[in-house]
Write an enzyme that holds these catalytic residues in place. Structure first.
Site, PDB file in Angstrom:
ATOM      1  N   LYS A 107       7.733  60.026  17.977  1.00  0.00           N
ATOM      2  CA  LYS A 107       8.317  58.715  18.272  1.00  0.00           C
ATOM      3  C   LYS A 107       9.374  58.808  19.374  1.00  0.00           C
ATOM      4  O   LYS A 107       9.388  57.983  20.295  1.00  0.00           O
ATOM      5  CB  LYS A 107       8.928  58.110  17.003  1.00  0.00           C
ATOM      6  CG  LYS A 107       7.859  57.696  15.998  1.00  0.00           C
ATOM      7  CD  LYS A 107       8.484  57.271  14.687  1.00  0.00           C
ATOM      8  CE  LYS A 107       7.417  56.851  13.688  1.00  0.00           C
ATOM      9  NZ  LYS A 107       7.936  56.719  12.340  1.00  0.00           N
TER      10      LYS A 107
ATOM     11  N   ASP B 284       6.338  63.630  13.129  1.00  0.00           N
ATOM     12  CA  ASP B 284       6.173  62.195  13.362  1.00  0.00           C
ATOM     13  C   ASP B 284       7.375  61.621  14.113  1.00  0.00           C
ATOM     14  O   ASP B 284       7.213  60.823  15.035  1.00  0.00           O
ATOM     15  CB  ASP B 284       5.977  61.494  12.009  1.00  0.00           C
ATOM     16  CG  ASP B 284       5.620  60.043  12.185  1.00  0.00           C
ATOM     17  OD1 ASP B 284       4.625  59.780  12.892  1.00  0.00           O
ATOM     18  OD2 ASP B 284       6.337  59.180  11.654  1.00  0.00           O
TER      19      ASP B 284
END
Ligand code: ADP
Ligand code: ASP
Ligand code: MG
Length: 814
Positions: free
Chosen positions: A682, A678
């Site tokens: 980003k 994750d």
């Protein structure tokens, strides 16, 4: 003398006829009046259907006639005392008997000519006017019923006959000169040809009958009584916030009605304009409303545009060919061919190269037009000088009308920019040389959206309607719905945004309500909602084609991102909380960005990084103002920050992760956070937004999780973490021994990105990030030594929903 006309919309029932009686009674107190009536609501359509049924051999035409008879008899019973009914019941009986005979004839012959159809449809106005006359008789009000067919003479173009004004005016004048009554009642719509056969003046033609009478009699006013309080800025059936037009010029009214404002039948204005007789459009159901006064000149008002109208069922005819260039007579021959076939041309455009002419006509005449024009140009088509006539259907004409337009620049620019922003394709444009109207031909499926958007642009005090579709009603979705519900009044009052959630989808259950879903009940509604696939949902969005549509993806689904291109291409904005699209293949990311630019549609995903924190927007602002990103250091996982801030070995690592999931900080699958994927997504998104062409595989991910924890189900993952508690405890103890803290840090430097668990000293920039906080340090050309810092809560349903909401408002303002 006053002429009053009441439309079918005013006379649908006996109760409504009472209202008409009141209005006429008060008008006759001061004036002689001629009252023109059309048929009872729905009667003309019913008569046409009766004829067609008989023609097709369907016996149910008899039942239809019975219904028509019953409707009129009922109205008579309700309006007139029994003692006064008998003469009129006989009248109805005789007329209905004639109608039956004519229809039996059609049924036998299976043939319905336009001439016979006109004969049939005329009964609607004859029956109603006779009933009204009987009503006045019963009230002791003297009146004369006069058959308009004895006054109005036309040619034999059945269905849309042309009036012979010389004869007509003479007959009207003569009749009224010899009649002493103060009240005359006449059927609208019908006339007769030189042979005495019944003709009609076109659908909606009773207005015209009244105008012909008014002009012939030099009436002081023509009043058109209908079911709306005058002419409006657009058709009230299409647009919610229409405004009344108190005063309008003859020419503006003519243009609006020519381009579809049904409230006045197009030829109506002409005879009264020539005599300078004012036309007053009034509401039978609200007689005290001012309505619209149509006169020669209107007082100078600030509005540039007076109204918007549209006509459906249009065919576009295009005549093209190199053989047309520079040779005179082609246009003339085209229009002659159309005129020979009695085809009325609504709009014309010609390309400046003279290479093509494009005309708009009624769709039902398309076939006839093609036959007539191709025959005219038979020779030229045979030798290849021009192409056979092209006929395209399912178009509409959209017109913007206003006398003041000629004094203002930029109206057409604004009109076309507005349509373009909504993804509405313009097929052809025409601007009247009077500069009183601009019209465009667009596809019929776009017409509702177009009229509404233009109305909003030109009339609505800046209020803008936003239509939202939300996909994914999980933790964030629910919060978002709640926030929209609570904030909508503020947005309306302060930002002039009328935000309406029209579609909701939760896993496979989907609901749609164009009037706006009742958000307080969203969950209950969703439970009983039908199951659709995402593709079907998108088809619905495109079919509904609502203006200012925003698709909000609050899922983490791969399936959903595949529909983005289709939506962007149709000018539906995308607000994504879902990171999959922006972190997918670079090519896909770039394509979505390009589509958004090309179609002027928003593609926003601020919440992909740092939940509601303004990280991507800050980065975009830096870039737009000419700064360059050199380096980014960031703590981007609220989950990991929460986990390492709360884990101190006193309870298991797994239980801290579980708490983080329970509090709503993790992705639906917490392994995406724990594995660093994750965070990698980003920093990838930030690097891309900073202008670097990076793929996910380019991000160095030095994961800290033991490989064994990342397999199996989510429950396996928790179980495995419990088993590996010693490993996590070691990580913590090692850092603590050196007085260090554990942080999961993403860096981007010189085109390269990496994510890793790092031990940092207590003096480090990130040392005092507590709870689920995120922080991003941007080192740029302008912020070279001291970075620009964005810091704050970087996870949680509330802040994420707020970030999505902010993107929605941003998309709405584009
Ligand atoms: P009537 O039966 O009285 O002749 P119509 O149905 O022919 O009534 O015309 C009135 C209708 O015209 C209204 O109910 C309205 O829906 C429609 N209309 C279309 N455009 C306009 C407009 N610009 N202003 C007012 N009404 C309009
Ligand atoms: N009754 C006719 C029609 O329905 C004429 C009118 O309404 O003006 O078209
Ligand atoms: Mg009408």
């Amino acid at each position: 003398m006053k002429v009053l006309k009441f439309g079918g919309s005013s006379v649908g029932s006996a109760e409504n006829i009472e209202k008409v009686v009141e209005i006429v009674k008060s008008a006759t107190e001061k004036n002689s009046c001629a009252v023109v009536l059309s048929a009872m609501r729905g009667t003309t359509d019913a008569l046409i259907e009766t004829g067609k049924l008989a023609e097709s051999g369907n016996k149910s035409f008899r039942g239809k006639i019975k219904q028509i008879k019953a409707k009129h008899s009922e109205a008579l019973h309700a309006l007139v005392p029994i003692s006064a009914q008998s003469a009129l019941l006989d009248f109805i009986e005789i007329r209905i008997g004639e109608l039956e005979k004519i229809c039996e004839g059609i049924f036998l012959l299976r043939e319905l000519s336009p001439r016979t159809l006109d004969r049939i449809v005329g009964y609607g106005e004859i029956l109603l006017t006779a009933i009204l006359a009987a009503k006045f008789d019963s009230l002791g009000i003297k009146n004369v019923w006069k058959d308009s067919r004895e006054l109005i003479v036309t040619d034999s173009n059945f269905g849309f006959a042309t009036v012979n004004f010389k004869k007509t005016n003479a007959q009207i004048k003569e009749f009224f000169k010899t009649s002493s009554s103060k009240l005359h009642i006449l059927p609208g719509f019908i006339a007769s040809d030189a042979d005495g056969a019944t003709t009609t003046l076109g659908r909606g033609g009773s207005d015209y009958t009244a105008a012909i009478l008014a002009a012939a009699l030099d009436a002081k006013v023509l009043e058109i009584w209908t079911d709306v309080s005058g002419m409006m800025t657009a058709d009230p059936r299409f647009v919610r916030n229409v405004r009344g037009i108190p005063r309008i010029s003859y020419r503006e009214a003519m243009e609006l009605s020519h381009f579809g404002a049904k409230v006045i039948h197009p030829p109506t204005i002409h005879p009264v304009m020539a005599k300078g007789i004012p036309v007053w459009v009034k509401n039978t159901f609200a007689p005290n409303d001012f309505g619209t006064l149509i006169e020669a000149e209107t007082s100078p008002e600030k509005e540039i545009i007076r109204g918007i109208s549209s006509i459906d069922k249009i065919s576009v005819l295009s005549l093209e060919g190199s053989g047309m260039v520079g040779i005179p007579g082609f246009s003339k021959r085209l229009f002659d061919a159309l005129s020979r076939a009695s085809i009325n041309v609504i709009l014309i455009t010609q390309s400046s190269s003279e290479h093509s002419i494009c005309v708009a006509i009624e769709e039902k005449l398309g076939k006839l037009a093609k036959e007539s024009v191709d025959k005219e140009f038979e020779y030229e088509i045979a030798i290849g000088k021009i192409e056979p006539l092209r006929v395209e259907n399912e178009f509409s004409i959209l017109a913007l009308v206003g006398d003041n337009m000629k004094a203002h620049t930029g109206v057409s620019g604004k009109m076309f920019a507005t349509l373009g922003a909504q993804g509405i394709n313009i097929h052809a444009i025409a601007q009247g040389s009077s500069e009183r109207n601009i019209s465009a031909i667009i596809s019929s499926k776009d017409v509702r959206k177009a009229v509404n958007t233009l109305h909003e642009e030109f009339f609505s005090d800046g209020n803008k309607q936003i239509n939202i579709y939300i996909v994914g009603v999980g933790t964030v979705g629910k919060k978002l719905i709640e926030q929209i519900r609570l904030q909508s009044e503020f947005l309306r009052a302060n930002m002039r945004l009328n935000v309406r959630v029209v579609g909701l989808a939760k896993s496979r259950n989907k609901i749609f309500d164009e009037a706006g879903i009742e958000l307080a009940n969203a969950e209950i509604l969703l439970k009983s909602a039908p199951a659709w696939g995402i593709e079907e949902f998108v088809d619905l969005i495109l079919e509904k084609n609502l203006r200012n549509s925003i698709f909000v993806d609050v899922t983490a689904s791969e399936e959903v991102i595949h529909v983005y291109p289709k939506l962007l291409q149709k000018s539906v904005s995308i607000v994504a909380c879902n990171k999959v699209a922006a972190s997918s293949d670079y090519e896909n990311y770039q394509r979505l960005k390009d589509l958004s630019r090309e179609f002027g549609t928003a593609f926003l995903f601020e919440t992909n990084v740092g939940a509601g924190l303004p990280i991507i927007n800050t980065l975009n602002d830096l870039m737009r103002s000419g700064d360059k990103i050199r380096r980014i250091e960031a703590v981007l996982s609220g989950t990991l920050n929460f986990v390492f801030n709360n884990y101190d070995g006193s309870r298991s690592f797994a239980s801290v992760v579980r708490q983080s999931q329970d509090e709503g900080y993790t992705e639906p699958d917490p392994r995406l956070d724990l594995s660093g994927i994750d965070v990698a997504r980003k920093i990838l998104i930030l690097a891309r937004e900073a202008g670097f062409k990076l793929e996910m595989a380019d991000i160095e991910n030095k994961g800290f999780m033991p490989e064994s924890c990342l397999h199996g189900s989510v429950e396996d993952f928790y179980a495995e973490m419990e088993k590996r508690e010693n490993y996590f405890c070691d990580l913590f103890e090692t850092a603590r021994r050196d007085n260090f803290l554990l942080k999961y840090i993403a860096s981007f430097d010189n085109g390269k990105a990496s994510v890793s668990l790092q031990s940092i000293s207590k003096e480090h920039n990130f040392a005092n990030l507590s709870g689920k906080d995120n922080a991003v340090l941007f080192y740029t050309n302008r912020y070279a030594d001291l970075p620009l810092v964005v810091k704050g809560a970087g996870a949680g349903a509330d802040v994420t929903a707020a970030g999505v909401f902010a993107d929605i408002i941003r998309a709405a303002k584009i």
